[in-house]
Design an enzyme around this catalytic site. Structure first.
Site, PDB file in Angstrom:
ATOM      1  N   VAL A  87     -52.632 -19.084 -57.826  1.00  0.00           N
ATOM      2  CA  VAL A  87     -51.931 -18.078 -58.632  1.00  0.00           C
ATOM      3  C   VAL A  87     -50.818 -17.408 -57.824  1.00  0.00           C
ATOM      4  O   VAL A  87     -49.749 -17.092 -58.360  1.00  0.00           O
ATOM      5  CB  VAL A  87     -52.938 -17.019 -59.153  1.00  0.00           C
ATOM      6  N   ARG A 124     -74.235  -7.310 -74.049  1.00  0.00           N
ATOM      7  CA  ARG A 124     -74.984  -6.432 -74.957  1.00  0.00           C
ATOM      8  C   ARG A 124     -76.151  -5.767 -74.226  1.00  0.00           C
ATOM      9  O   ARG A 124     -76.457  -4.619 -74.434  1.00  0.00           O
ATOM     10  CB  ARG A 124     -75.543  -7.258 -76.129  1.00  0.00           C
ATOM     11  N   GLU A 146     -57.366 -22.990 -74.924  1.00  0.00           N
ATOM     12  CA  GLU A 146     -57.711 -24.412 -74.726  1.00  0.00           C
ATOM     13  C   GLU A 146     -59.188 -24.696 -74.999  1.00  0.00           C
ATOM     14  O   GLU A 146     -59.545 -25.724 -75.577  1.00  0.00           O
ATOM     15  CB  GLU A 146     -57.368 -24.816 -73.282  1.00  0.00           C
ATOM     16  N   ILE A 204     -62.085 -30.807 -72.764  1.00  0.00           N
ATOM     17  CA  ILE A 204     -61.031 -31.808 -72.990  1.00  0.00           C
ATOM     18  C   ILE A 204     -59.689 -31.127 -73.238  1.00  0.00           C
ATOM     19  O   ILE A 204     -59.566 -30.321 -74.161  1.00  0.00           O
ATOM     20  CB  ILE A 204     -61.367 -32.692 -74.213  1.00  0.00           C
ATOM     21  N   LYS A 207     -62.215 -26.180 -85.813  1.00  0.00           N
ATOM     22  CA  LYS A 207     -61.416 -26.889 -84.806  1.00  0.00           C
ATOM     23  C   LYS A 207     -60.304 -27.703 -85.465  1.00  0.00           C
ATOM     24  O   LYS A 207     -59.186 -27.781 -84.953  1.00  0.00           O
ATOM     25  CB  LYS A 207     -62.326 -27.797 -83.973  1.00  0.00           C
ATOM     26  N   GLY A 219     -70.823 -27.029 -73.623  1.00  0.00           N
ATOM     27  CA  GLY A 219     -71.585 -26.771 -72.398  1.00  0.00           C
ATOM     28  C   GLY A 219     -70.896 -25.702 -71.587  1.00  0.00           C
ATOM     29  O   GLY A 219     -69.661 -25.579 -71.621  1.00  0.00           O
TER      30      GLY A 219
HETATM   31  P1  NAP Z   1     -73.578 -16.977 -75.934  1.00  0.00           P
HETATM   32  O1  NAP Z   1     -74.333 -17.808 -74.952  1.00  0.00           O
HETATM   33  O2  NAP Z   1     -74.239 -16.562 -77.183  1.00  0.00           O
HETATM   34  O3  NAP Z   1     -73.079 -15.671 -75.146  1.00  0.00           O
HETATM   35  C1  NAP Z   1     -72.473 -14.583 -75.776  1.00  0.00           C
HETATM   36  C2  NAP Z   1     -72.329 -13.456 -74.753  1.00  0.00           C
HETATM   37  O4  NAP Z   1     -71.577 -12.405 -75.343  1.00  0.00           O
HETATM   38  C3  NAP Z   1     -73.647 -12.864 -74.299  1.00  0.00           C
HETATM   39  O5  NAP Z   1     -73.603 -12.568 -72.913  1.00  0.00           O
HETATM   40  C4  NAP Z   1     -73.748 -11.560 -75.105  1.00  0.00           C
HETATM   41  O6  NAP Z   1     -74.432 -10.524 -74.424  1.00  0.00           O
HETATM   42  C5  NAP Z   1     -72.282 -11.186 -75.222  1.00  0.00           C
HETATM   43  N1  NAP Z   1     -71.997 -10.387 -76.408  1.00  0.00           N
HETATM   44  C6  NAP Z   1     -72.133 -10.751 -77.705  1.00  0.00           C
HETATM   45  N2  NAP Z   1     -71.766  -9.738 -78.513  1.00  0.00           N
HETATM   46  C7  NAP Z   1     -71.402  -8.723 -77.700  1.00  0.00           C
HETATM   47  C8  NAP Z   1     -70.935  -7.413 -77.931  1.00  0.00           C
HETATM   48  N3  NAP Z   1     -70.780  -6.936 -79.168  1.00  0.00           N
HETATM   49  N4  NAP Z   1     -70.635  -6.627 -76.868  1.00  0.00           N
HETATM   50  C9  NAP Z   1     -70.806  -7.090 -75.599  1.00  0.00           C
HETATM   51  N5  NAP Z   1     -71.229  -8.335 -75.314  1.00  0.00           N
HETATM   52  C10 NAP Z   1     -71.534  -9.141 -76.361  1.00  0.00           C
HETATM   53  O7  NAP Z   1     -72.223 -17.711 -76.344  1.00  0.00           O
HETATM   54  P2  NAP Z   1     -71.507 -18.945 -75.634  1.00  0.00           P
HETATM   55  O8  NAP Z   1     -72.228 -20.205 -75.959  1.00  0.00           O
HETATM   56  O9  NAP Z   1     -71.246 -18.631 -74.198  1.00  0.00           O
HETATM   57  O10 NAP Z   1     -70.130 -19.007 -76.432  1.00  0.00           O
HETATM   58  C11 NAP Z   1     -69.124 -18.025 -76.227  1.00  0.00           C
HETATM   59  C12 NAP Z   1     -67.848 -18.413 -76.978  1.00  0.00           C
HETATM   60  O11 NAP Z   1     -67.388 -19.668 -76.488  1.00  0.00           O
HETATM   61  C13 NAP Z   1     -68.019 -18.591 -78.498  1.00  0.00           C
HETATM   62  O12 NAP Z   1     -66.847 -18.164 -79.154  1.00  0.00           O
HETATM   63  C14 NAP Z   1     -68.178 -20.085 -78.651  1.00  0.00           C
HETATM   64  O13 NAP Z   1     -67.782 -20.542 -79.924  1.00  0.00           O
HETATM   65  C15 NAP Z   1     -67.247 -20.571 -77.568  1.00  0.00           C
HETATM   66  N6  NAP Z   1     -67.551 -21.907 -77.091  1.00  0.00           N
HETATM   67  C16 NAP Z   1     -68.792 -22.183 -76.618  1.00  0.00           C
HETATM   68  C17 NAP Z   1     -69.092 -23.456 -76.164  1.00  0.00           C
HETATM   69  C18 NAP Z   1     -70.458 -23.778 -75.615  1.00  0.00           C
HETATM   70  O14 NAP Z   1     -70.690 -24.934 -75.258  1.00  0.00           O
HETATM   71  N7  NAP Z   1     -71.370 -22.847 -75.537  1.00  0.00           N
HETATM   72  C19 NAP Z   1     -68.102 -24.468 -76.205  1.00  0.00           C
HETATM   73  C20 NAP Z   1     -66.831 -24.149 -76.674  1.00  0.00           C
HETATM   74  C21 NAP Z   1     -66.559 -22.860 -77.111  1.00  0.00           C
HETATM   75  P3  NAP Z   1     -75.988 -10.673 -74.039  1.00  0.00           P
HETATM   76  O15 NAP Z   1     -76.054 -11.695 -72.949  1.00  0.00           O
HETATM   77  O16 NAP Z   1     -76.359  -9.312 -73.560  1.00  0.00           O
HETATM   78  O17 NAP Z   1     -76.702 -11.096 -75.281  1.00  0.00           O
END
Ligand code: NAP
Length: 466
Positions: A48, A60, A142, A149, A218, A340
């Site tokens: 950077v 949360r 992205e 990807i 998507k 993932g």
């Molecule tokens: P996740 O495991 O459910 O994690 C969500 C996180 O956000 C948790 O740490 C949760 O806190 C926190 N959170 C939720 N609501 C909140 C609020 N109101 N205030 C503060 N913190 C809050 O979700 P993820 O799988 O990492 O996915 C995250 C994003 O990436 C989503 O938009 C998803 O569509 C996208 N994404 C995910 C993947 C994948 O493979 N997982 C792939 C591509 C895109 P707590 O831990 O305290 O519950």
């Protein structure tokens, strides 16, 4: 210090003020983003041009051991985003609100945003992009399509001098895992979904994946980028995989095909569906409609048969792939891990480095490009090939009656195969391109025939050009 000198601009100015980062969410993706930020701090600084410093992480629940100093964690995401020493916000909490409000607050405050939130982008890109434009901040996403990807940046930047005609992808790992396993084992949908849940490939509530909502979000993002037209999730025709049977996979295999959940985004110049070489394969359905002959786009998600020689047919398990066809580039294929924690964090970090560099050197990410404003073609107008499976009476004249119904509705037959006999007699009809509306009328008429016991399945056939 004045506001101007407080900005993390460096490079030619020789000022090295750290770039402060706030991460919203520490789940699957956020945990990996935080890990990479901390483990690779030295590399990031070199890439950077200034230190990239984690200012805080919003979650949360504070009573979970997350392996980072407690003072970095907060439940007050709003206050974290508003901090003076935060220049860049990574949103990986998911959902619409509060993610939308927090991103808007960041952008309106001139802070750049990196998000992986496809559900939000599929409906609110216009609003978010306008906020970024208003404050000259960056919005990068992205990771919102196909995880690790790189496909968003290639579409926005690498292909910005070309004309994209088609984007076809397998963009949902859960459904691809299920369909690949059904193809391989011959098991039915319910058992395979249960196995996918047990192995962690499907969530406890799999609706967003298996009913195609995730792929539709998507597809909306991909189509917007490919065709410089704002496409939202509501513009995407969507069918999921929950009605696919073991028999569908079996009959697909018998014609040298497999079944995949496809996200298809197509430009239809002059209302025609293009082949790979840019020539027309079929005209849009309703030639008398007011939009006939005009450029349109079609965006749709559905399970379809594809030939085993098609490049997407060998994308198995939870992998994703996106094929982009452009006027000058020809066919490009992007393949890899579509979900993932670590793979998705890789894409987030790529965006983060871009946004941090822009902060440091004063550049900007490309803004939203929707100048083409192409109308969306309704699904009823889209010409597709079909694979129709019928349970029939085993007697003379059936074939003639069935083919007569296809002809009556203007649907031309490519091949007919008869299988089984007596009670088990079946006809498998493969058509040439025909509009959805004509096929729907044909199926309704077939169901009325006395010699047809049932129309067992109707699946689209994609990836062939005849
Ligand atoms: P996740 O495991 O459910 O994690 C969500 C996180 O956000 C948790 O740490 C949760 O806190 C926190 N959170 C939720 N609501 C909140 C609020 N109101 N205030 C503060 N913190 C809050 O979700 P993820 O799988 O990492 O996915 C995250 C994003 O990436 C989503 O938009 C998803 O569509 C996208 N994404 C995910 C993947 C994948 O493979 N997982 C792939 C591509 C895109 P707590 O831990 O305290 O519950």
């Amino acid at each position: 210090m004045t506001e101007a000198t407080n900005r993390p601009r460096g490079g030619a100015f020789g000022i090295e003020r750290p770039i402060g980062v706030a991460v919203l969410g520490m789940g699957n993706v956020g945990t990996e983003v935080v890990r990479i930020l901390r483990e690779h701090a030295d590399d990031l600084r070199s890439r950077v041009g200034a230190p990239v410093v984690l200012r805080g992480v919003a979650v949360r629940r504070l009573d979970v051991d997350r392996g980072i100093p407690a003072e970095l964690l907060t439940t007050d995401a709003e206050a974290l985003v508003a901090r003076d020493d935060v220049d860049l916000v990574v949103e990986v909490m998911g959902g619409i609100d509060p993610a939308r409000k927090l991103i808007l607050a960041a952008l309106n405050g001139g802070k750049s945003v990196v998000t992986a939130n496809k559900a939000l982008l599929a409906d609110y890109t216009g609003e978010l992009a306008a906020a970024a434009e208003g404050s000259r901040a960056d919005l990068y996403f992205e990771a919102a399509v196909a995880g690790a990807i790189p496909v968003v940046r290639p579409l926005i930047q690498s292909m910005s001098g070309d004309r994209v005609n088609r984007v076809v992808g397998i963009v949902n790992g859960t459904t691809n895992f299920i369909l690949s396993a059904m193809d391989e084992t011959g098991a039915d949908y319910t058992d395979t979904l249960a196995e996918a849940t047990r192995l962690g490939y499907a969530e406890a509530d799999p609706t967003a994946d298996v009913e195609g909502y995730d792929a539709a979000a998507k597809a909306a993002i991909l189509a917007s980028l490919a065709f410089h037209t704002r496409v939202t999730a509501a513009d995407v025709y969507r069918e999921g995989i929950s009605k696919i049977t073991a028999e569908d996979l079996e009959t697909a295999a018998a014609v040298g095909c497999t079944v995949k959940l496809l996200a298809i985004c197509e430009r239809m110049p002059g209302g025609e569906r293009l082949s790979m070489d840019g020539s027309a394969v079929a005209a849009l359905g309703d030639a008398s409609s007011s939009s006939a002959g005009k450029d349109r786009v079609s965006v749709r998600v559905y399970p379809a048969l594809i030939p085993r020689r098609h490049p997407l047919s060998s994308v198995n398990g939870a992998f994703n792939a996106v094929v982009v066809e452009a006027e000058n580039a020809g066919r490009l294929m992007f393949y890899g891990q579509g979900a993932g924690g670590a793979p998705t964090a890789s894409a987030v970090m790529g965006d983060l480095v871009m946004a941090a560099r822009n902060k440091f050197y004063g550049g900007r990410a490309p803004g939203e490009s929707v100048y083409a404003e192409l109308p969306i073609a309704p699904i009823g107008d889209i010409p597709t090939r079909y694979h129709v499976n019928l349970q029939v009476a085993d007697r003379t004249g059936v074939l003639q009656a069935v083919s007569g119904k296809f002809a009556e509705h203007g649907v031309s037959i490519s091949t007919v195969r008869q299988e089984g006999f007596d009670e088990g007699a079946r006809l498998v009809v493969v058509t040439h391109h025909a509009p959805e509306s004509a096929l729907a009328d044909t199926v309704a008429a077939l169901a009325e025939l006395e010699s047809v016991t049932s129309v067992t399945s109707v699946l689209r056939l994609e990836g062939t050009e005849e």
